[in-house]
Motif scaffolding. Structure first.
Motif, PDB file in Angstrom:
ATOM      1  N   ALA A  82      17.603  38.831  43.769  1.00  0.00           N
ATOM      2  CA  ALA A  82      17.797  39.893  44.763  1.00  0.00           C
ATOM      3  C   ALA A  82      16.450  40.420  45.263  1.00  0.00           C
ATOM      4  O   ALA A  82      16.267  40.633  46.475  1.00  0.00           O
ATOM      5  CB  ALA A  82      18.626  41.027  44.159  1.00  0.00           C
ATOM      6  N   LEU A  83      15.502  40.624  44.358  1.00  0.00           N
ATOM      7  CA  LEU A  83      14.169  41.100  44.753  1.00  0.00           C
ATOM      8  C   LEU A  83      13.468  40.103  45.670  1.00  0.00           C
ATOM      9  O   LEU A  83      12.885  40.489  46.682  1.00  0.00           O
ATOM     10  CB  LEU A  83      13.310  41.346  43.508  1.00  0.00           C
ATOM     11  N   ALA A  84      13.526  38.841  45.300  1.00  0.00           N
ATOM     12  CA  ALA A  84      12.893  37.805  46.124  1.00  0.00           C
ATOM     13  C   ALA A  84      13.542  37.753  47.502  1.00  0.00           C
ATOM     14  O   ALA A  84      12.847  37.620  48.523  1.00  0.00           O
ATOM     15  CB  ALA A  84      12.984  36.444  45.434  1.00  0.00           C
ATOM     16  N   GLU A  91      13.198  38.966  53.159  1.00  0.00           N
ATOM     17  CA  GLU A  91      14.092  39.440  54.215  1.00  0.00           C
ATOM     18  C   GLU A  91      15.271  38.499  54.441  1.00  0.00           C
ATOM     19  O   GLU A  91      15.666  38.219  55.568  1.00  0.00           O
ATOM     20  CB  GLU A  91      13.314  39.694  55.505  1.00  0.00           C
ATOM     21  N   LYS A  92      15.859  38.035  53.341  1.00  0.00           N
ATOM     22  CA  LYS A  92      17.056  37.194  53.393  1.00  0.00           C
ATOM     23  C   LYS A  92      18.291  38.067  53.198  1.00  0.00           C
ATOM     24  O   LYS A  92      18.230  39.105  52.547  1.00  0.00           O
ATOM     25  CB  LYS A  92      17.019  36.124  52.305  1.00  0.00           C
ATOM     26  N   SER A  93      19.409  37.600  53.718  1.00  0.00           N
ATOM     27  CA  SER A  93      20.665  38.336  53.541  1.00  0.00           C
ATOM     28  C   SER A  93      21.366  37.844  52.275  1.00  0.00           C
ATOM     29  O   SER A  93      20.979  36.847  51.680  1.00  0.00           O
ATOM     30  CB  SER A  93      21.564  38.129  54.760  1.00  0.00           C
ATOM     31  N   LYS A 107       8.325  33.842  48.232  1.00  0.00           N
ATOM     32  CA  LYS A 107       8.946  32.537  48.498  1.00  0.00           C
ATOM     33  C   LYS A 107       8.988  31.686  47.233  1.00  0.00           C
ATOM     34  O   LYS A 107       9.999  31.043  46.939  1.00  0.00           O
ATOM     35  CB  LYS A 107       8.223  31.804  49.632  1.00  0.00           C
ATOM     36  N   SER A 108       7.900  31.692  46.483  1.00  0.00           N
ATOM     37  CA  SER A 108       7.879  30.965  45.213  1.00  0.00           C
ATOM     38  C   SER A 108       8.841  31.610  44.226  1.00  0.00           C
ATOM     39  O   SER A 108       9.536  30.921  43.472  1.00  0.00           O
ATOM     40  CB  SER A 108       6.472  30.956  44.627  1.00  0.00           C
ATOM     41  N   ALA A 109       8.899  32.949  44.239  1.00  0.00           N
ATOM     42  CA  ALA A 109       9.829  33.676  43.363  1.00  0.00           C
ATOM     43  C   ALA A 109      11.270  33.314  43.703  1.00  0.00           C
ATOM     44  O   ALA A 109      12.102  33.138  42.804  1.00  0.00           O
ATOM     45  CB  ALA A 109       9.623  35.180  43.504  1.00  0.00           C
ATOM     46  N   TYR A 110      11.563  33.193  44.987  1.00  0.00           N
ATOM     47  CA  TYR A 110      12.917  32.855  45.428  1.00  0.00           C
ATOM     48  C   TYR A 110      13.340  31.497  44.858  1.00  0.00           C
ATOM     49  O   TYR A 110      14.446  31.355  44.334  1.00  0.00           O
ATOM     50  CB  TYR A 110      12.992  32.855  46.958  1.00  0.00           C
ATOM     51  N   LYS A 111      12.447  30.518  44.930  1.00  0.00           N
ATOM     52  CA  LYS A 111      12.766  29.185  44.404  1.00  0.00           C
ATOM     53  C   LYS A 111      13.004  29.232  42.894  1.00  0.00           C
ATOM     54  O   LYS A 111      13.966  28.652  42.384  1.00  0.00           O
ATOM     55  CB  LYS A 111      11.642  28.199  44.737  1.00  0.00           C
ATOM     56  N   ALA A 112      12.129  29.912  42.170  1.00  0.00           N
ATOM     57  CA  ALA A 112      12.261  29.987  40.706  1.00  0.00           C
ATOM     58  C   ALA A 112      13.506  30.782  40.314  1.00  0.00           C
ATOM     59  O   ALA A 112      14.246  30.384  39.402  1.00  0.00           O
ATOM     60  CB  ALA A 112      11.010  30.616  40.092  1.00  0.00           C
TER      61      ALA A 112
END
Length: 140
Positions: A81-83, A88-90, A57-62
């Motif tokens: 893409a990895l985050a 489990e996001k599309s 989740k933190s990776a997704y934001k960054a």
């Protein structure tokens, strides 16, 4: 980027390359991002460290911030893409496709992403999302 921030960034990269743990480096990169909020490379590195530390989740934001700042950076796209996979996001495919486009135009960037993936698998050998991304980018 100021000389001090650039120096701090280079030192932090060297610490990573010398094997320091992601957990130990996250505060340093977070501070660099706070001081240089428009530094895409720092956000990309922070996202990578969060991914290695199992904090998607933190990776997704960054990674989202890094991609907004520099959408043509294939590593930022790969990190996002990895985050997304780990959260489990599309919508992952568009980021993979974008990274592939840029890598087709630059063998240097392609080699850099490939080295980073191999580094990630050395540090975290059972990283299923990274294995999938590697397959999509380099085995298709």
């Amino acid at each position: 980027m100021s000389q001090q921030i650039e120096s701090d960034f280079e030192q932090a990269i060297a610490r990573y390359q010398n094997g320091e743990s992601p957990k130990a480096l996250i505060p340093t990169f977070k501070e660099i991002c706070d001081r240089a909020s428009k530094n895409s490379a720092a956000w990309t590195c922070l996202a990578w460290l969060y991914l290695l530390d199992d904090r998607p989740k933190s990776a997704y934001k960054a990674a989202t911030k890094a991609v907004k700042l520099t959408p043509e950076d294939p590593q930022a796209q790969v990190n996002l893409a990895l985050a997304m996979l780990d959260c489990e996001k599309s919508g992952v495919r568009s980021h993979i496709d974008h990274a592939m486009e840029v890598m087709m135009a630059s063998s240097e960037l392609r080699e850099e992403v490939q080295r980073n993936i191999e580094d990630g698998l050395q540090r975290k050998p059972d990283w299923k999302s990274l294995l999938r991304v590697r397959r999509w980018l380099f085995e298709s």
